[in-house]
Scaffold this motif. Sequence first.
Motif, PDB file in Angstrom:
ATOM      1  N   ARG A  97       0.859  -1.185   0.000  1.00  0.00           N
ATOM      2  CA  ARG A  97       0.000   0.000   0.000  1.00  0.00           C
ATOM      3  C   ARG A  97       0.893   1.233   0.000  1.00  0.00           C
ATOM      4  N   LEU A  98       0.725   2.090  -0.972  1.00  0.00           N
ATOM      5  CA  LEU A  98       1.482   3.325  -1.030  1.00  0.00           C
ATOM      6  C   LEU A  98       1.030   4.300   0.052  1.00  0.00           C
ATOM      7  N   SER A  99      -0.183   4.098   0.595  1.00  0.00           N
ATOM      8  CA  SER A  99      -0.735   4.980   1.628  1.00  0.00           C
ATOM      9  C   SER A  99      -0.136   4.710   3.005  1.00  0.00           C
ATOM     10  N   GLY A 100       0.584   3.608   3.143  1.00  0.00           N
ATOM     11  CA  GLY A 100       1.122   3.241   4.444  1.00  0.00           C
ATOM     12  C   GLY A 100       0.193   2.336   5.248  1.00  0.00           C
ATOM     13  N   ASN A 101      -1.036   2.117   4.775  1.00  0.00           N
ATOM     14  CA  ASN A 101      -1.953   1.199   5.447  1.00  0.00           C
ATOM     15  C   ASN A 101      -1.477  -0.241   5.283  1.00  0.00           C
ATOM     16  N   LEU A 102      -1.920  -1.094   6.192  1.00  0.00           N
ATOM     17  CA  LEU A 102      -1.570  -2.512   6.118  1.00  0.00           C
ATOM     18  C   LEU A 102      -2.149  -3.115   4.844  1.00  0.00           C
ATOM     19  N   PRO A 103      -1.323  -3.772   4.026  1.00  0.00           N
ATOM     20  CA  PRO A 103      -1.839  -4.386   2.793  1.00  0.00           C
ATOM     21  C   PRO A 103      -2.872  -5.473   3.096  1.00  0.00           C
ATOM     22  N   CYS A 104      -3.761  -5.685   2.149  1.00  0.00           N
ATOM     23  CA  CYS A 104      -4.835  -6.667   2.328  1.00  0.00           C
ATOM     24  C   CYS A 104      -4.302  -8.087   2.458  1.00  0.00           C
ATOM     25  N   VAL A 105      -3.224  -8.415   1.749  1.00  0.00           N
ATOM     26  CA  VAL A 105      -2.627  -9.749   1.893  1.00  0.00           C
ATOM     27  C   VAL A 105      -2.209  -9.965   3.345  1.00  0.00           C
ATOM     28  N   GLU A 106      -1.605  -8.951   3.972  1.00  0.00           N
ATOM     29  CA  GLU A 106      -1.186  -9.095   5.369  1.00  0.00           C
ATOM     30  C   GLU A 106      -2.390  -9.217   6.295  1.00  0.00           C
ATOM     31  N   ARG A 107      -3.487  -8.552   5.949  1.00  0.00           N
ATOM     32  CA  ARG A 107      -4.705  -8.669   6.749  1.00  0.00           C
ATOM     33  C   ARG A 107      -5.247 -10.103   6.692  1.00  0.00           C
ATOM     34  N   VAL A 108      -5.229 -10.706   5.500  1.00  0.00           N
ATOM     35  CA  VAL A 108      -5.690 -12.092   5.349  1.00  0.00           C
ATOM     36  C   VAL A 108      -4.739 -13.037   6.085  1.00  0.00           C
ATOM     37  N   LEU A 109      -3.433 -12.796   5.947  1.00  0.00           N
ATOM     38  CA  LEU A 109      -2.450 -13.647   6.626  1.00  0.00           C
ATOM     39  C   LEU A 109      -2.591 -13.549   8.144  1.00  0.00           C
ATOM     40  N   ARG A 110      -2.920 -12.365   8.630  1.00  0.00           N
ATOM     41  CA  ARG A 110      -3.104 -12.179  10.077  1.00  0.00           C
ATOM     42  C   ARG A 110      -4.286 -13.019  10.580  1.00  0.00           C
ATOM     43  N   LEU A 111      -5.332 -13.145   9.753  1.00  0.00           N
ATOM     44  CA  LEU A 111      -6.451 -14.013  10.116  1.00  0.00           C
ATOM     45  C   LEU A 111      -6.021 -15.472  10.107  1.00  0.00           C
ATOM     46  N   GLY A 112      -5.197 -15.838   9.119  1.00  0.00           N
ATOM     47  CA  GLY A 112      -4.660 -17.189   9.057  1.00  0.00           C
ATOM     48  C   GLY A 112      -5.478 -18.143   8.218  1.00  0.00           C
ATOM     49  N   LYS A 113      -4.825 -19.239   7.830  1.00  0.00           N
ATOM     50  CA  LYS A 113      -5.441 -20.221   6.930  1.00  0.00           C
ATOM     51  C   LYS A 113      -6.581 -20.978   7.583  1.00  0.00           C
ATOM     52  N   ASP A 114      -6.629 -20.998   8.916  1.00  0.00           N
ATOM     53  CA  ASP A 114      -7.749 -21.679   9.568  1.00  0.00           C
ATOM     54  C   ASP A 114      -9.028 -20.858   9.431  1.00  0.00           C
ATOM     55  N   ILE A 115      -8.897 -19.532   9.379  1.00  0.00           N
ATOM     56  CA  ILE A 115     -10.069 -18.663   9.265  1.00  0.00           C
ATOM     57  C   ILE A 115     -10.432 -18.463   7.788  1.00  0.00           C
ATOM     58  N   ILE A 116      -9.489 -17.978   6.986  1.00  0.00           N
ATOM     59  CA  ILE A 116      -9.715 -17.801   5.541  1.00  0.00           C
ATOM     60  C   ILE A 116      -8.961 -18.913   4.828  1.00  0.00           C
ATOM     61  N   LYS A 117      -9.691 -19.901   4.324  1.00  0.00           N
ATOM     62  CA  LYS A 117      -9.025 -21.040   3.689  1.00  0.00           C
ATOM     63  C   LYS A 117      -8.788 -20.821   2.199  1.00  0.00           C
ATOM     64  N   THR A 118      -9.640 -19.990   1.566  1.00  0.00           N
ATOM     65  CA  THR A 118      -9.536 -19.770   0.127  1.00  0.00           C
ATOM     66  C   THR A 118      -9.866 -18.322  -0.188  1.00  0.00           C
ATOM     67  N   VAL A 119      -9.110 -17.753  -1.129  1.00  0.00           N
ATOM     68  CA  VAL A 119      -9.404 -16.422  -1.654  1.00  0.00           C
ATOM     69  C   VAL A 119      -9.728 -16.590  -3.138  1.00  0.00           C
ATOM     70  N   TYR A 120     -10.949 -16.216  -3.506  1.00  0.00           N
ATOM     71  CA  TYR A 120     -11.391 -16.258  -4.899  1.00  0.00           C
ATOM     72  C   TYR A 120     -11.238 -14.860  -5.476  1.00  0.00           C
ATOM     73  N   VAL A 121     -10.539 -14.747  -6.601  1.00  0.00           N
ATOM     74  CA  VAL A 121     -10.280 -13.445  -7.215  1.00  0.00           C
ATOM     75  C   VAL A 121     -10.850 -13.406  -8.630  1.00  0.00           C
ATOM     76  N   GLY A 122     -11.299 -12.208  -9.033  1.00  0.00           N
ATOM     77  CA  GLY A 122     -11.831 -12.031 -10.379  1.00  0.00           C
ATOM     78  C   GLY A 122     -10.749 -11.711 -11.392  1.00  0.00           C
TER      79      GLY A 122
END
Length: 167
Positions: A97-122
Amino acid sequence: MASSVEDHVAYMRQALELARKSPPKPTNYRVGALVVDPETNVILATGYTLECEGNTHAEQSCFIKLAEEHKVSEELLPTVMSQGLVLYTTVEPCYKRLSGNLPCVERVLRLGKDIIKTVYVGVKEPEKFVGANTGRKQLQDAGIEVVLVAGMEKEILEVATAGHNAD
């Protein structure tokens, strides 16, 4: 359980409709996202770019709303969320993130694979702002599956890049 191609396309269409709510800006992609419990097909949270206060991304808006619903900080979401959830997002989650905010990938990783098992992208994230996105590899290396929901790329990119200057 959301397992058919038609189910994934339907969820991605819902995410795309959310993306359309995001104001067009030359410095953001208009993205929509959903957090879904695939066992019950219940949408737990929705979000779109700039929905919440600040320079928020769609995935971030989902997580902010889930944290508010559960009365915890976003960092503590893993302690209150069900396991095995999936994230639908029209554009691949950002890794920088150029804004300095936490990137979304890091947000998903912080939740972990037990919480978010799959990310579907368009679509994969275009390289316009931060170059090649290495987030897909980071998610996969952490045991989170990343799946492309094919067939809507042109429409997603038209919505995502509305407001951008033509190169």
